[in-house]
Design a protein around this motif. Structure first.
Motif, PDB file in Angstrom:
ATOM      1  N   ASP A 126      46.448   8.109  -5.313  1.00  0.00           N
ATOM      2  CA  ASP A 126      45.436   8.773  -4.470  1.00  0.00           C
ATOM      3  C   ASP A 126      45.944  10.168  -4.099  1.00  0.00           C
ATOM      4  O   ASP A 126      47.150  10.412  -4.099  1.00  0.00           O
ATOM      5  CB  ASP A 126      45.276   7.919  -3.197  1.00  0.00           C
ATOM      6  CG  ASP A 126      44.152   8.377  -2.287  1.00  0.00           C
ATOM      7  OD1 ASP A 126      43.310   9.180  -2.702  1.00  0.00           O
ATOM      8  OD2 ASP A 126      44.122   7.901  -1.122  1.00  0.00           O
ATOM      9  N   LYS A 131      45.722  12.513  -0.893  1.00  0.00           N
ATOM     10  CA  LYS A 131      45.244  12.364   0.488  1.00  0.00           C
ATOM     11  C   LYS A 131      44.910  13.675   1.182  1.00  0.00           C
ATOM     12  O   LYS A 131      44.110  13.687   2.110  1.00  0.00           O
ATOM     13  CB  LYS A 131      46.305  11.645   1.316  1.00  0.00           C
ATOM     14  CG  LYS A 131      46.393  10.186   0.959  1.00  0.00           C
ATOM     15  CD  LYS A 131      46.991   9.397   2.092  1.00  0.00           C
ATOM     16  CE  LYS A 131      46.897   7.924   1.836  1.00  0.00           C
ATOM     17  NZ  LYS A 131      45.535   7.449   1.748  1.00  0.00           N
ATOM     18  N   GLY A 143      40.806  10.462   4.050  1.00  0.00           N
ATOM     19  CA  GLY A 143      40.761   9.091   3.531  1.00  0.00           C
ATOM     20  C   GLY A 143      41.082   9.041   2.052  1.00  0.00           C
ATOM     21  O   GLY A 143      41.284   7.966   1.488  1.00  0.00           O
ATOM     22  N   GLY A 144      41.133  10.195   1.397  1.00  0.00           N
ATOM     23  CA  GLY A 144      41.409  10.253  -0.048  1.00  0.00           C
ATOM     24  C   GLY A 144      40.408  11.171  -0.730  1.00  0.00           C
ATOM     25  O   GLY A 144      39.205  11.024  -0.544  1.00  0.00           O
ATOM     26  N   PHE A 168      45.826  -4.166  -0.028  1.00  0.00           N
ATOM     27  CA  PHE A 168      46.092  -2.832  -0.575  1.00  0.00           C
ATOM     28  C   PHE A 168      47.472  -2.447  -0.038  1.00  0.00           C
ATOM     29  O   PHE A 168      47.660  -2.272   1.158  1.00  0.00           O
ATOM     30  CB  PHE A 168      44.976  -1.928  -0.069  1.00  0.00           C
ATOM     31  CG  PHE A 168      45.121  -0.438  -0.216  1.00  0.00           C
ATOM     32  CD1 PHE A 168      46.248   0.183  -0.728  1.00  0.00           C
ATOM     33  CD2 PHE A 168      44.068   0.363   0.180  1.00  0.00           C
ATOM     34  CE1 PHE A 168      46.337   1.555  -0.838  1.00  0.00           C
ATOM     35  CE2 PHE A 168      44.140   1.736   0.086  1.00  0.00           C
ATOM     36  CZ  PHE A 168      45.281   2.340  -0.421  1.00  0.00           C
ATOM     37  N   ASN A 173      46.489  -2.175   3.766  1.00  0.00           N
ATOM     38  CA  ASN A 173      45.067  -2.181   4.113  1.00  0.00           C
ATOM     39  C   ASN A 173      44.516  -3.505   3.620  1.00  0.00           C
ATOM     40  O   ASN A 173      44.956  -4.019   2.584  1.00  0.00           O
ATOM     41  CB  ASN A 173      44.325  -1.012   3.463  1.00  0.00           C
ATOM     42  CG  ASN A 173      44.821   0.319   4.005  1.00  0.00           C
ATOM     43  OD1 ASN A 173      44.773   0.564   5.196  1.00  0.00           O
ATOM     44  ND2 ASN A 173      45.324   1.161   3.132  1.00  0.00           N
ATOM     45  N   ARG A 220      41.660  -4.465   2.398  1.00  0.00           N
ATOM     46  CA  ARG A 220      40.427  -4.322   1.593  1.00  0.00           C
ATOM     47  C   ARG A 220      40.772  -3.382   0.444  1.00  0.00           C
ATOM     48  O   ARG A 220      41.881  -2.845   0.385  1.00  0.00           O
ATOM     49  CB  ARG A 220      39.288  -3.764   2.458  1.00  0.00           C
ATOM     50  CG  ARG A 220      39.727  -2.733   3.523  1.00  0.00           C
ATOM     51  CD  ARG A 220      40.028  -1.416   3.028  1.00  0.00           C
ATOM     52  NE  ARG A 220      40.662  -0.505   3.966  1.00  0.00           N
ATOM     53  CZ  ARG A 220      41.031   0.715   3.631  1.00  0.00           C
ATOM     54  NH1 ARG A 220      40.843   1.157   2.416  1.00  0.00           N
ATOM     55  NH2 ARG A 220      41.631   1.509   4.481  1.00  0.00           N
ATOM     56  N   PRO A 257      39.104   6.198  -2.283  1.00  0.00           N
ATOM     57  CA  PRO A 257      38.443   6.006  -3.573  1.00  0.00           C
ATOM     58  C   PRO A 257      39.292   5.344  -4.660  1.00  0.00           C
ATOM     59  O   PRO A 257      39.001   5.541  -5.848  1.00  0.00           O
ATOM     60  CB  PRO A 257      38.118   7.449  -3.974  1.00  0.00           C
ATOM     61  CG  PRO A 257      39.294   8.231  -3.480  1.00  0.00           C
ATOM     62  CD  PRO A 257      39.758   7.529  -2.220  1.00  0.00           C
TER      63      PRO A 257
END
Ligand code: GLY
Length: 423
Positions: free
Chosen positions: A211, A213, A225-226, A268, A284, A286, A290
């Motif tokens: 990612d 950031k 958030g990315g 995650f 995380n 979930r 992205p």
């Protein structure tokens, strides 16, 4: 199967895209969804935190499976309520969700179960927190304890910025989520996002992504958030991947089960590949956003059996997932002002053109007027995703599509994948 998907961002659009493509899906209901998802399923206007409303909707549509997209639904106890209603759910109960909803909980969890992570300290008082900075070296990592929609992390280059971040957090910028502040050691290395599925007992890794950031090219600007992702990411050597499995993912699943909250869903694992091996940055509870978008473009296997297996305790009979032998890139188009004050309402043209078989544009924060006009309605607004035989081709395809979208009020990074492709 009737599947109820909860959420409304780009992550959920990508999940909906894969779920709708499954021969197992008879009916896909999405709550609340976004305009881009309307072609994939039935949108129902129930908020991700409206637990009674979502349980009632799951009953009404005779859902065989509920798939939780965002962390706010986990924290609100949606999985707990669905379990009580005997409805299968992909997503952990709130007690397990503390691995994301409280950074202080997670750091103490790492201590209890010997997971490698950086040093930390937790404070409720700004004076004590500022004094506590003396135990750390710059850059200082200052985090709100609770969920702050990706905005609760400041990497402060100096003491003054760190102290301001502490004041900001404890003075209520993030509401109750900022009632405690966590100061963390800055970990040196290369960052990576690894995903792992668990059904309460059995677990398996489910793909690695990198990612970006920071808001702007060259890793400049505020944390977001990315702003873009790519997969596969070379940081995930076989050796590192194995270490992530044995030192982080499996101990986390064993630990949370031992604490009475067996984990059903995706974890995650955001980690730093340091010279001493992987160290946990954050969990995380979930899929990443992205990260999920790039992952779904590469996933050859049907996603639905994996989601169902996690929900029903049958992951032990599932084969390893099959990934396309291709690279995937996701470029986030954000509204100017993101992450602090994104401008809403501007018109977006050309986002729904046919970009060819290897490009998919997921909606994140959009709305549609009655006359069909598409408008920005959030910080991160569109996710332009592409795949190709290699990362360069995938990235070129993504940026070619980005350049065809007419949205002067948006911005994006041009250097997604720089660690592999150069700037
Ligand atoms: N991209 C980071 C996250 O989903 O939290």
């Amino acid at each position: 199967m009737n599947i109820l998907l909860v959420g409304s961002g780009g992550r959920e659009h990508a999940l909906a895209w894969k779920i709708a493509a499954s021969p197992l899906t008879a009916r896909l209901i999405i709550a609340p969804g976004n305009p881009g998802m309307a072609a994939l399923g039935e949108l129902r206007d129930v908020k991700p935190t409206d637990v009674p409303g979502l349980v009632a909707l799951a009953r009404e549509v005779a859902a065989d499976l509920v798939v939780i997209g965002p962390e706010v639904s986990v924290e609100a106890g949606l999985a707990d309520a669905l379990e009580a209603a005997e409805i299968s759910c992909f997503g952990p109960v709130a007690a397990a969700g503390q691995l994301e909803s409280s950074k202080a909980f997670t750091k103490a969890f790492c201590d209890r179960h010997s997971l490698p992570t950086g040093a930390y300290a937790v404070f409720e008082d700004a004076g004590l927190a500022k004094a506590g900075l003396a135990a750390f070296k710059p850059p200082y990592v200052i985090k709100a304890d609770g969920l702050a929609a990706g905005k609760g992390v400041v990497i402060a280059p100096d003491l003054a910025t760190a102290e301001a971040a502490i004041d900001d957090c404890l003075a209520g910028r993030f509401g109750a989520a900022g009632a405690r502040v966590v100061i963390e050691e800055f970990l040196e290395g290369e960052i990576g996002s690894m995903f792992a599925l668990c059904d309460g007992k059995t677990s398996m890794l489910f793909g690695g992504v990198q990612d970006h950031k920071r808001a702007f090219d060259g890793e400049q600007g505020p944390n977001t958030g990315g702003m873009g992702t790519y997969s596969p990411a070379p940081v995930f050597t076989p050796e590192l991947t194995e270490q992530i499995r044995t030192r982080l993912a499996e101990p986390a699943f064993a630990g949370i089960a031992a604490e009475g909250a067996p984990y059903r869903g995706v974890l995650f694992v955001e980690l730093m590949a340091t010279k001493d091996g992987p160290k946990l940055v954050e969990f995380n509870t979930r899929f990443g956003d992205p990260e999920c978008q790039a992952l779904m473009l590469r996933l050859e296997s049907d996603l639905v059996p994996y989601l169902l297996a996690c929900a029903t305790g049958q992951l032990d009979i599932m084969p390893e997932p099959v990934w396309r032998d291709e690279a995937a890139v996701c470029v986030v188009l954000a509204a100017k002002g993101y992450p602090d004050a994104p401008e809403a309402g501007s018109e977006i043209k050309g986002a729904e053109a046919d970009f060819g078989p290897d490009v998919v544009v997921f909606h994140a924060g959009t709305r549609r007027d009655a006359d069909g006009t598409l408008r920005a309605a959030g910080g991160r607004v569109l996710n332009v995703c592409a795949r190709g035989p290699d990362l360069r081709t995938a990235r070129d395809r993504a940026y070619a599509a980005v350049d065809r979208i007419d949205w002067p009020e948006g911005f994006h990074r041009r250097d997604i994948g720089w660690r592999v492709l150069g700037r």
